[in-house]
Design a protein around this motif. Sequence first.
Motif, mmCIF file in Angstrom:
data_model
loop_
_atom_site.group_PDB
_atom_site.id
_atom_site.type_symbol
_atom_site.label_atom_id
_atom_site.label_comp_id
_atom_site.label_asym_id
_atom_site.label_seq_id
_atom_site.Cartn_x
_atom_site.Cartn_y
_atom_site.Cartn_z
ATOM 1 N N GLN A 1 60.419 23.553 23.895
ATOM 2 C CA GLN A 1 61.211 22.630 24.703
ATOM 3 C C GLN A 1 62.669 23.086 24.784
ATOM 4 N N LEU A 2 63.115 23.803 23.760
ATOM 5 C CA LEU A 2 64.458 24.383 23.785
ATOM 6 C C LEU A 2 64.409 25.766 23.161
ATOM 7 N N THR A 3 64.999 26.725 23.841
ATOM 8 C CA THR A 3 65.166 28.073 23.308
ATOM 9 C C THR A 3 66.653 28.320 23.109
ATOM 10 N N VAL A 4 67.012 28.800 21.920
ATOM 11 C CA VAL A 4 68.405 29.140 21.624
ATOM 12 C C VAL A 4 68.511 30.657 21.552
ATOM 13 N N LEU A 5 69.290 31.237 22.440
ATOM 14 C CA LEU A 5 69.502 32.677 22.463
ATOM 15 C C LEU A 5 70.878 32.981 21.882
ATOM 16 N N LEU A 6 70.899 33.665 20.753
ATOM 17 C CA LEU A 6 72.161 34.039 20.120
ATOM 18 C C LEU A 6 72.659 35.335 20.750
ATOM 19 N N ILE A 7 73.792 35.253 21.444
ATOM 20 C CA ILE A 7 74.327 36.394 22.188
ATOM 21 C C ILE A 7 75.490 37.032 21.427
ATOM 22 N N SER B 1 65.851 35.445 29.358
ATOM 23 C CA SER B 1 66.179 34.017 29.323
ATOM 24 C C SER B 1 66.266 33.447 30.737
ATOM 25 N N ASP B 2 66.822 34.220 31.658
ATOM 26 C CA ASP B 2 66.886 33.775 33.047
ATOM 27 C C ASP B 2 65.482 33.679 33.649
ATOM 28 N N ALA B 3 64.645 34.679 33.332
ATOM 29 C CA ALA B 3 63.274 34.665 33.836
ATOM 30 C C ALA B 3 62.487 33.493 33.264
ATOM 31 N N TRP B 4 62.740 33.167 32.001
ATOM 32 C CA TRP B 4 62.053 32.057 31.344
ATOM 33 C C TRP B 4 62.369 30.726 32.030
ATOM 34 N N THR B 5 63.651 30.481 32.267
ATOM 35 C CA THR B 5 64.041 29.241 32.919
ATOM 36 C C THR B 5 63.498 29.182 34.343
ATOM 37 N N LYS B 6 63.500 30.313 35.026
ATOM 38 C CA LYS B 6 62.960 30.354 36.389
ATOM 39 C C LYS B 6 61.471 30.052 36.391
ATOM 40 N N ALA B 7 60.740 30.574 35.415
ATOM 41 C CA ALA B 7 59.291 30.404 35.380
ATOM 42 C C ALA B 7 58.870 29.033 34.880
ATOM 43 N N VAL C 1 67.474 27.271 28.149
ATOM 44 C CA VAL C 1 67.861 28.278 27.171
ATOM 45 C C VAL C 1 69.345 28.077 26.889
ATOM 46 N N LEU C 2 69.672 27.804 25.641
ATOM 47 C CA LEU C 2 71.058 27.631 25.227
ATOM 48 C C LEU C 2 71.562 28.983 24.726
#
Length: 225
Positions: A124-130, A167-173, A178-179
């Motif tokens: 439900q939430l993905t956190v991407l540490l950049i 992360s962009d592809a994930w939200t699009k799909a 993605v935080l």
Amino acid sequence: MLLALEGIAGAGKSTLRDQLLAIAHAEGIPLSHIGQFSWLSHSATRTLIRLRAGHGGDEQEAIEAATQDLALHSRFNIAVALTEGPVLADRFTLSTACLLALLHQQPVDAYVERLAEQTQARPQLTVLLITDPDICHTRITRRATERRFTERPEAAARLADLYNEASDAWTKATGLPVLKHPCTTHADLEALVDACMEDLRSAGNPRTRKRADEPAPDASRSLGP
């Protein structure tokens, strides 16, 4: 609720994970922890071990192994754990997609879309540490463990780019959020913990709980500049 922490080695995932587990347990939230893979299929496990060692092999075999393992993970590990409370994944779907893209030198989008087909395994939430790759490398060099191929500077820099694309592809799909935020300073860590705990607390409230396959109204999230 399923919460996934993603990012290259040294980005701060383990530190964030440990903080979340400690705070959740102190508050009586039964947060459990899982890893990236299920390891429940012998054939898939053999392929995944080769991938983690840097041997791409046959692309279709690799994709099938990853999707099979994710399906097993969802059915026998994640679904069971979710009956007890929220679940925290230290690396998950995006990490697998990025590993496949790195090894097979293909766009990451197709791998994300294929893995996203496992709808019951969607966080439900993905956190991407950049966190900056140079900072991550400095952290890794302090570790006593043997370096993996993904921890080499060139591979890590490429993975950092792949994670952003994934992360962009994930939200699009999926329409799921993605935080994205670095975990460089103590203030960064506190902000990430606060944001994640807000979601974990909400997950325990029937008025705010969402279905696993329900798109978030705002899939783009940020903790600031």
